[in-house]
Write a protein that holds these residues in place. Structure first.
Motif, PDB file in Angstrom:
ATOM      1  N   GLU A 121      22.289   0.006   2.297  1.00  0.00           N
ATOM      2  CA  GLU A 121      21.319   0.302   3.349  1.00  0.00           C
ATOM      3  C   GLU A 121      20.676   1.681   3.243  1.00  0.00           C
ATOM      4  O   GLU A 121      19.459   1.788   3.478  1.00  0.00           O
ATOM      5  CB  GLU A 121      21.961   0.129   4.738  1.00  0.00           C
ATOM      6  N   PRO A 122      21.409   2.750   2.893  1.00  0.00           N
ATOM      7  CA  PRO A 122      20.726   4.056   2.789  1.00  0.00           C
ATOM      8  C   PRO A 122      19.568   4.063   1.791  1.00  0.00           C
ATOM      9  O   PRO A 122      18.523   4.646   2.065  1.00  0.00           O
ATOM     10  CB  PRO A 122      21.844   5.015   2.377  1.00  0.00           C
ATOM     11  N   LYS A 123      19.722   3.386   0.659  1.00  0.00           N
ATOM     12  CA  LYS A 123      18.625   3.305  -0.316  1.00  0.00           C
ATOM     13  C   LYS A 123      17.470   2.494   0.251  1.00  0.00           C
ATOM     14  O   LYS A 123      16.306   2.827   0.054  1.00  0.00           O
ATOM     15  CB  LYS A 123      19.114   2.700  -1.631  1.00  0.00           C
ATOM     16  N   PHE A 124      17.809   1.411   0.945  1.00  0.00           N
ATOM     17  CA  PHE A 124      16.801   0.577   1.601  1.00  0.00           C
ATOM     18  C   PHE A 124      16.050   1.401   2.640  1.00  0.00           C
ATOM     19  O   PHE A 124      14.808   1.382   2.691  1.00  0.00           O
ATOM     20  CB  PHE A 124      17.506  -0.626   2.233  1.00  0.00           C
ATOM     21  N   VAL A 125      16.782   2.156   3.457  1.00  0.00           N
ATOM     22  CA  VAL A 125      16.172   3.009   4.486  1.00  0.00           C
ATOM     23  C   VAL A 125      15.254   4.033   3.823  1.00  0.00           C
ATOM     24  O   VAL A 125      14.133   4.263   4.295  1.00  0.00           O
ATOM     25  CB  VAL A 125      17.253   3.692   5.347  1.00  0.00           C
ATOM     26  N   ASN A 126      15.693   4.641   2.739  1.00  0.00           N
ATOM     27  CA  ASN A 126      14.869   5.622   2.038  1.00  0.00           C
ATOM     28  C   ASN A 126      13.544   5.005   1.596  1.00  0.00           C
ATOM     29  O   ASN A 126      12.478   5.588   1.803  1.00  0.00           O
ATOM     30  CB  ASN A 126      15.631   6.181   0.833  1.00  0.00           C
ATOM     31  N   ALA A 127      13.601   3.818   1.018  1.00  0.00           N
ATOM     32  CA  ALA A 127      12.380   3.162   0.530  1.00  0.00           C
ATOM     33  C   ALA A 127      11.442   2.806   1.681  1.00  0.00           C
ATOM     34  O   ALA A 127      10.229   3.051   1.607  1.00  0.00           O
ATOM     35  CB  ALA A 127      12.749   1.917  -0.263  1.00  0.00           C
ATOM     36  N   VAL A 128      11.981   2.243   2.749  1.00  0.00           N
ATOM     37  CA  VAL A 128      11.148   1.846   3.889  1.00  0.00           C
ATOM     38  C   VAL A 128      10.531   3.073   4.551  1.00  0.00           C
ATOM     39  O   VAL A 128       9.335   3.096   4.854  1.00  0.00           O
ATOM     40  CB  VAL A 128      11.956   1.002   4.897  1.00  0.00           C
ATOM     41  N   LEU A 129      11.337   4.115   4.762  1.00  0.00           N
ATOM     42  CA  LEU A 129      10.807   5.314   5.419  1.00  0.00           C
ATOM     43  C   LEU A 129       9.785   6.043   4.546  1.00  0.00           C
ATOM     44  O   LEU A 129       8.827   6.610   5.069  1.00  0.00           O
ATOM     45  CB  LEU A 129      11.945   6.261   5.819  1.00  0.00           C
ATOM     46  N   ASP A 130       9.975   6.019   3.243  1.00  0.00           N
ATOM     47  CA  ASP A 130       8.984   6.617   2.355  1.00  0.00           C
ATOM     48  C   ASP A 130       7.643   5.901   2.525  1.00  0.00           C
ATOM     49  O   ASP A 130       6.596   6.554   2.646  1.00  0.00           O
ATOM     50  CB  ASP A 130       9.448   6.547   0.897  1.00  0.00           C
ATOM     51  N   HIS A 131       7.660   4.600   2.566  1.00  0.00           N
ATOM     52  CA  HIS A 131       6.435   3.817   2.762  1.00  0.00           C
ATOM     53  C   HIS A 131       5.823   4.130   4.128  1.00  0.00           C
ATOM     54  O   HIS A 131       4.605   4.357   4.236  1.00  0.00           O
ATOM     55  CB  HIS A 131       6.758   2.322   2.635  1.00  0.00           C
ATOM     56  N   MET A 132       6.656   4.146   5.166  1.00  0.00           N
ATOM     57  CA  MET A 132       6.161   4.431   6.516  1.00  0.00           C
ATOM     58  C   MET A 132       5.565   5.838   6.599  1.00  0.00           C
ATOM     59  O   MET A 132       4.523   6.046   7.227  1.00  0.00           O
ATOM     60  CB  MET A 132       7.287   4.269   7.540  1.00  0.00           C
ATOM     61  N   ALA A 133       6.225   6.796   5.974  1.00  0.00           N
ATOM     62  CA  ALA A 133       5.748   8.183   6.012  1.00  0.00           C
ATOM     63  C   ALA A 133       4.409   8.332   5.309  1.00  0.00           C
ATOM     64  O   ALA A 133       3.517   9.046   5.784  1.00  0.00           O
ATOM     65  CB  ALA A 133       6.782   9.107   5.367  1.00  0.00           C
ATOM     66  N   ARG A 134       4.253   7.657   4.198  1.00  0.00           N
ATOM     67  CA  ARG A 134       2.982   7.719   3.463  1.00  0.00           C
ATOM     68  C   ARG A 134       1.854   7.088   4.256  1.00  0.00           C
ATOM     69  O   ARG A 134       0.711   7.517   4.176  1.00  0.00           O
ATOM     70  CB  ARG A 134       3.132   7.070   2.083  1.00  0.00           C
ATOM     71  N   GLU A 135       2.175   6.068   5.052  1.00  0.00           N
ATOM     72  CA  GLU A 135       1.159   5.459   5.901  1.00  0.00           C
ATOM     73  C   GLU A 135       0.846   6.343   7.111  1.00  0.00           C
ATOM     74  O   GLU A 135      -0.313   6.544   7.453  1.00  0.00           O
ATOM     75  CB  GLU A 135       1.642   4.085   6.393  1.00  0.00           C
ATOM     76  N   ALA A 136       1.885   6.877   7.738  1.00  0.00           N
ATOM     77  CA  ALA A 136       1.700   7.662   8.966  1.00  0.00           C
ATOM     78  C   ALA A 136       1.107   9.036   8.682  1.00  0.00           C
ATOM     79  O   ALA A 136       0.305   9.546   9.469  1.00  0.00           O
ATOM     80  CB  ALA A 136       3.027   7.805   9.712  1.00  0.00           C
ATOM     81  N   ARG A 137       1.512   9.657   7.575  1.00  0.00           N
ATOM     82  CA  ARG A 137       1.113  11.026   7.288  1.00  0.00           C
ATOM     83  C   ARG A 137       0.717  11.187   5.818  1.00  0.00           C
ATOM     84  O   ARG A 137       1.356  11.935   5.080  1.00  0.00           O
ATOM     85  CB  ARG A 137       2.271  11.959   7.624  1.00  0.00           C
ATOM     86  N   PRO A 138      -0.330  10.505   5.370  1.00  0.00           N
ATOM     87  CA  PRO A 138      -0.682  10.551   3.934  1.00  0.00           C
ATOM     88  C   PRO A 138      -1.021  11.963   3.453  1.00  0.00           C
ATOM     89  O   PRO A 138      -0.824  12.277   2.275  1.00  0.00           O
ATOM     90  CB  PRO A 138      -1.906   9.625   3.852  1.00  0.00           C
ATOM     91  N   GLU A 139      -1.503  12.813   4.351  1.00  0.00           N
ATOM     92  CA  GLU A 139      -1.858  14.187   3.949  1.00  0.00           C
ATOM     93  C   GLU A 139      -0.656  15.008   3.526  1.00  0.00           C
ATOM     94  O   GLU A 139      -0.794  16.031   2.851  1.00  0.00           O
ATOM     95  CB  GLU A 139      -2.603  14.884   5.110  1.00  0.00           C
ATOM     96  N   ALA A 140       0.544  14.566   3.877  1.00  0.00           N
ATOM     97  CA  ALA A 140       1.765  15.317   3.536  1.00  0.00           C
ATOM     98  C   ALA A 140       2.245  15.016   2.119  1.00  0.00           C
ATOM     99  O   ALA A 140       3.183  15.648   1.644  1.00  0.00           O
ATOM    100  CB  ALA A 140       2.870  15.010   4.541  1.00  0.00           C
ATOM    101  N   PHE A 141       1.587  14.060   1.452  1.00  0.00           N
ATOM    102  CA  PHE A 141       2.045  13.657   0.114  1.00  0.00           C
ATOM    103  C   PHE A 141       1.031  13.983  -0.947  1.00  0.00           C
ATOM    104  O   PHE A 141      -0.101  14.072  -0.771  1.00  0.00           O
ATOM    105  CB  PHE A 141       2.366  12.154   0.101  1.00  0.00           C
TER     106      PHE A 141
END
Length: 159
Positions: free
Chosen positions: A139-159
């Protein structure tokens, strides 16, 4: 904190981490028991933050971060759930995943959407929470992947 001194930077970080953990637990409890934000938030603030159970002391939490995260997760739940659905594999919508993970994604999504915390900090903090709930799982790896995707959608300027 029981005394009147100001918390150190390390103590502030620990309080924020505890607030995030408590937010996940509160969101889980709200869903499982059908309780309101106010009822659950008051319970956590009055009985869990800094409480002692069988000689184990619960961490003090950052009350402001806890409240904001829980309230924003509820207020923005539809948008957060849509972001989570887009990050999940096809045919696995958010309502089919573990309720602890659902609460975690909602808390993290709330912080990504409404607060200025750097996305990498949000991801790291919530992956650590996943490790606490699922120490031997994937689950931690799964959470990392999902949150990375969510973060890129929510805050693309941070990447």
């Amino acid at each position: 904190m029981s005394d009147d001194r100001k918390p150190t930077l390390a103590e502030k970080r620990q309080m924020k981490s505890a607030a995030r953990l408590y937010a996940v637990q509160a969101l889980f409890q709200m869903e499982a028991a059908g309780q309101t934000v106010d009822k659950v938030a008051r319970e956590f603030e009055n009985f869990r933050f800094g409480a002692v159970y069988d000689e184990d002391e619960m961490a003090e939490g950052d009350t402001g971060l806890f409240r904001k995260t829980v309230e924003d997760a509820v207020n923005w739940q539809a948008k957060i759930d849509q972001m989570t659905d887009r990050a999940l594999v096809a045919k696995w919508p958010i309502d089919r995943i573990d309720p602890v993970l659902r609460a975690l994604f909602r808390a993290a999504g709330a912080e990504l959407l409404t607060q200025g915390t750097p996305p990498k900090v949000v991801i790291t903090e919530f992956v650590d929470i996943a490790r606490a709930f699922f120490p031997d799982g994937k689950e931690p790896k799964f959470v990392n992947a999902v949150l990375d995707h969510m973060a890129r959608e929510a805050r693309p300027e941070a990447f």
